[in-house]
Enzyme design. Structure first.
Site, short mmCIF file in Angstrom:
data_model
loop_
_atom_site.label_atom_id
_atom_site.label_comp_id
_atom_site.label_asym_id
_atom_site.label_seq_id
_atom_site.Cartn_x
_atom_site.Cartn_y
_atom_site.Cartn_z
N CYS A 31 -7.25 -8.86 14.68
CA CYS A 31 -7.90 -8.72 15.99
C CYS A 31 -9.05 -9.70 16.17
O CYS A 31 -9.14 -10.41 17.18
CB CYS A 31 -8.41 -7.30 16.18
SG CYS A 31 -9.09 -6.54 14.71
N HIS A 86 -14.57 -5.84 19.94
CA HIS A 86 -15.21 -6.73 18.97
C HIS A 86 -16.01 -7.80 19.72
O HIS A 86 -15.55 -8.30 20.76
CB HIS A 86 -14.14 -7.45 18.14
CG HIS A 86 -13.48 -6.60 17.09
ND1 HIS A 86 -13.89 -5.33 16.74
CD2 HIS A 86 -12.41 -6.88 16.30
CE1 HIS A 86 -13.11 -4.86 15.79
NE2 HIS A 86 -12.19 -5.77 15.49
C1 2RA Z 1 -10.76 -4.15 11.44
N1 2RA Z 1 -9.59 -6.20 11.87
O1 2RA Z 1 -11.46 -4.44 12.42
C2 2RA Z 1 -9.58 -5.01 11.07
C3 2RA Z 1 -8.29 -4.27 11.19
N2 2RA Z 1 -8.04 -3.83 12.50
O2 2RA Z 1 -10.96 -3.16 10.71
#
Ligand code: 2RA
Length: 342
Positions: free
Chosen positions: A127, A247
């Site tokens: 991601c 994120h």
């Molecule tokens: C996380 N990218 O953010 C890793 C798995 N989704 O934990």
């Protein structure tokens, strides 16, 4: 033309988002099979007016399936070969096959030309990698990027539904003066667990010999493969933060040549799947609460890095479950349908 679709990991956060997106985007499915581990099998999911019983995934689950969407996790390694054997194209959100030279690693807006090389499995990138390359590509197309320094602020959704519940429960416990429980983050299988509410945890996944975490190495290795540029210098620090599902990333890039802030804004604004939210005078910039539930990756705080010759700083925010996982995978399938690749 309609396609038989199977979703492996249907009961998790990414699996649920696959269903939401299939309905929202009117994805052309004929039959839909919901698969999960033995533990989650048996659940009834009501979807588009029908009740689906989640079945335990077996090697025989993929007969007549055209598109197998794998939400991620260890099940991918176990079932991908059987799904390919049955004639399905597997779009896998786990890290299992991402660095396999036989497996294209795809962000449809960034490197769709690599999809056709698939041998039955197409890997969905991590991601935080997807979100970053959505901002790198429009700039890279105009002027080569020499070096990337990225620091991420990653939502707990990356740790799954359980991690999202852990944050919520810790906040409630703090509000009511109850005991704080930490059993999931930074990783369910790790020997120690730490509170995430009002905290930051500088570990996502396990540490490797070189003192980077696997999450940090994913951002480095996967970006090289997606951009097909193994000379680009990349270093990453990935941090878990008490945010639910978007994120955020501070991305510093060093370019091979001149490229102004306005040049960057123009390039980013034109790129499909990216929106520029950047007006400091009006306090306009991307924030996780604004991007959550949305499809686009938002970029702001675009400014020169005056400490080097051709440097730019970017602030990049995207929904981890959508563009970071389920949406990107579904867009790969949509691209293949549009380009008659099934
Ligand atoms: C996380 N990218 O953010 C890793 C798995 N989704 O934990």
């Amino acid at each position: 033309e309609k396609y038989n679709v199977a979703i492996l990991g249907a009961t998790g956060a990414v699996g649920q988002e696959f269903l939401d997106l299939i309905e929202e985007r009117n994805f052309p499915f004929a039959q839909l099979k919901l698969l999960a581990s033995k533990r989650s099998a048996g659940q009834i999911i009501h979807f588009m007016g029908k009740d689906y019983t989640v079945e335990e995934a077996t090697k025989d689950s993929f007969k007549d399936v055209h598109i197998a969407l794998f939400a991620g996790g260890a099940a991918s390694k176990e079932f991908a070969p059987a799904a390919v054997e049955a004639g399905a194209v597997v779009i896998d959100n786990s890290s299992t096959f991402r660095m396999d030279p036989q497996v294209p690693l795809i962000v449809p807006e960034v490197n769709p030309e690599m999809i056709k090389k698939h041998k039955g499995i197409i890997a969905n990138p991590n991601c935080s990698t997807i979100i970053m390359v959505m901002a790198l590509k429009p700039i890279y197309d105009q002027v080569k990027i020499k070096r990337v320094v990225v620091s991420t602020y990653q939502a707990v959704s990356g740790g799954g539904k359980e991690a999202m519940a852990e944050l919520e429960n810790q906040v409630k416990a703090i509000a009511s003066g109850q005991e704080i429980v930490a059993n999931i983050l930074p990783g369910a299988g790790l020997p120690k667990h730490y509170q995430i509410a009002f905290n930051l945890i500088p570990q996502i996944d396990v540490f490797k010999e070189n003192l980077y975490t696997k999450e940090e190495m994913k951002m480095i290795d996967e970006t090289h493969k997606i951009m097909n540029d193994y000379d680009m210098g990349i270093t990453a620090t990935t941090i878990r933060v008490p945010v639910y599902r978007s994120h955020a990333e501070s991305v510093n890039i060093e370019l091979e040549g001149e490229f102004s802030v306005q040049d960057a804004k123009n390039a980013l604004a034109k790129f499909p799947g990216v929106v520029v939210e950047d007006d400091p005078a009006e306090m306009i910039y991307p924030m996780p609460l604004k991007t959550s539930g949305k499809n686009d990756v938002a970029v702001g705080r675009i400014r020169k890095d005056y400490s080097i010759k051709n440097g730019l700083n970017l602030w990049v925010v995207g929904d981890q479950i959508r563009k970071g996982a389920a949406l990107n995978a579904l867009q790969i399938a949509e691209y293949m349908i549009e380009h008659k690749m099934f």
